[in-house]
Motif scaffolding. Sequence first.
Motif, short mmCIF file in Angstrom:
data_model
loop_
_atom_site.label_atom_id
_atom_site.label_comp_id
_atom_site.label_asym_id
_atom_site.label_seq_id
_atom_site.Cartn_x
_atom_site.Cartn_y
_atom_site.Cartn_z
N ASP A 89 108.28 3.05 78.82
CA ASP A 89 107.95 3.74 77.57
C ASP A 89 106.55 3.40 77.07
O ASP A 89 106.32 3.29 75.87
CB ASP A 89 108.97 3.41 76.47
N PRO B 115 105.58 3.22 71.41
CA PRO B 115 106.70 3.66 70.56
C PRO B 115 107.92 2.73 70.67
O PRO B 115 108.55 2.42 69.66
CB PRO B 115 107.03 5.05 71.11
N ARG B 116 108.22 2.30 71.89
CA ARG B 116 109.39 1.44 72.08
C ARG B 116 109.20 0.08 71.44
O ARG B 116 110.13 -0.52 70.90
CB ARG B 116 109.68 1.26 73.57
N ASP B 119 109.75 0.57 67.83
CA ASP B 119 111.19 0.69 67.59
C ASP B 119 111.86 -0.68 67.54
O ASP B 119 112.65 -0.97 66.64
CB ASP B 119 111.86 1.52 68.71
N ALA B 120 111.51 -1.50 68.53
CA ALA B 120 112.15 -2.82 68.62
C ALA B 120 111.84 -3.66 67.39
O ALA B 120 112.75 -4.25 66.78
CB ALA B 120 111.68 -3.53 69.89
N THR B 122 110.89 -2.61 64.47
CA THR B 122 111.48 -1.98 63.28
C THR B 122 112.93 -2.41 63.11
O THR B 122 113.37 -2.77 62.01
CB THR B 122 111.39 -0.44 63.38
N MET B 123 113.67 -2.40 64.20
CA MET B 123 115.07 -2.82 64.15
C MET B 123 115.20 -4.26 63.65
O MET B 123 116.04 -4.56 62.82
CB MET B 123 115.69 -2.73 65.56
N ALA B 133 120.21 -4.47 67.92
CA ALA B 133 118.99 -3.67 68.10
C ALA B 133 118.98 -3.03 69.49
O ALA B 133 118.68 -1.84 69.64
CB ALA B 133 117.75 -4.55 67.90
N ARG B 136 121.45 -0.18 69.54
CA ARG B 136 120.96 1.01 68.83
C ARG B 136 119.92 1.76 69.65
O ARG B 136 119.82 2.98 69.58
CB ARG B 136 120.32 0.62 67.49
N LEU B 137 119.12 1.00 70.43
CA LEU B 137 118.06 1.64 71.22
C LEU B 137 118.56 2.04 72.61
O LEU B 137 117.79 2.55 73.43
CB LEU B 137 116.87 0.68 71.36
N TYR B 147 110.07 -5.78 75.34
CA TYR B 147 109.31 -5.01 74.34
C TYR B 147 108.81 -5.91 73.22
O TYR B 147 107.68 -5.80 72.77
CB TYR B 147 110.19 -3.89 73.76
N LEU B 173 104.97 -0.56 60.84
CA LEU B 173 106.41 -0.28 60.82
C LEU B 173 106.80 0.48 59.57
O LEU B 173 106.28 0.21 58.48
CB LEU B 173 107.22 -1.58 60.85
#
Lengths: 210, 175
Positions: A89, B115-116, B119-120, B122-123, B133, B136-137, B147, B173
């Motif tokens: 990603d 982006p990943r 995301d990580a 942010t969780m 986390a 969820r991902l 990540y 974030l």
Amino acid sequence: MLRYFYADELSSFPKLRDTMFRDRADQFKGRLGWDVHVNRAGEERDEYDLMNPLYVIWQQADGRHGGSMRFLPTSGRTMVNDHFRDLSDGAKIQSPLIWECTRFCLGAGAAPSVSGALMLGGLELGLGHHLTHAVGVFDHRMVRVYRRLGWGPTVMGSTGQGRDAISVGLWAFTPEIRATLLQRTGIGREVSKLWYDRAFGHRNPVSKSA
Amino acid sequence: MADGLDRIDPVVQGCYQRFHPVDWKQLDWSTKSSRHFLEEAAGAGVGNQGLSVPIRGPSGQFALFTVNHRCTDFEWEKFSQNSVKDLLLVSHYVNQKALELERGTDVVPGQALSPREIDALTMLALGLSRARAAERLSISEHTLRVYIEGARFKLGALNTTHAVARALVKGLLVV
């Protein structure tokens, strides 16, 4: 036996070196059909082989290559970060505790136990150097093989379809895996340690006076 | 290096072109010139135990980080077994800081979070455990760790908490 050599040490073992690069051509160009360059001598070498990587090699009794894999630190340039970013990603995989492992190769005539022995060598390398993970690039069909050997990767992403699929995955270095690999390969704990110590063990005290 | 000591010093010789941490006991101290070199170094206060971490940078840089001490083999063995992992992280952190000083900024160019990675973080910023986390991902905890580690590295953060804090301060974030 398992050998651990940096590229600049291979000149002392020309037969091992030459058969390794030829076996790589057979596997990656010939059997897998990867888009890799093979030179006139029939050897598959790429730019990462020029960065003095560390190879884990299964050396056969006759001195020839039986199988191998290649390690590079993720703090420097690596194949995953240069070419396979989209498979994670876009994240750059970079840590002092993660090394990249690529070009997992088996000689055409290698015994079935060689793949397990190589995984054992990779594990010893990681545990011995206090790493948490190896990140690898591999033919997706190998996932099944790795799992059967008792040490499967966590696949982060794949590109291509069917027999052309290439994946990026993570192997966690955990001591518990060692017993499984030793058992499956029939290699003794002490023998494995000896092979490792020949490359990374202590020679002698620096000085006698403390 | 004026006296060509880099050609004699077993530490430089044994670590150059390498990337695994090297205990000084792995090196060859048996040659006459290296014995002599060691005597001089000991006279200057260098101890009998050492661990050196060679570091390879993304543009082919080479750096060497060393810890040195005077103690018995037993004491050293105990220390190094417990501390190698920390020393690996410290050495790379020091190296990163040295590169920043050279560049004059701690902003690593072209190192935006993916982006990943966002995301990580942010969780985690929302208070989720690593396990939750990852769930969820729809990724494994190992992947999540990578990540987070990538983000930590890019943010120049010392640990995960520090990385989350830095990312929040930088407005990366949305929580």
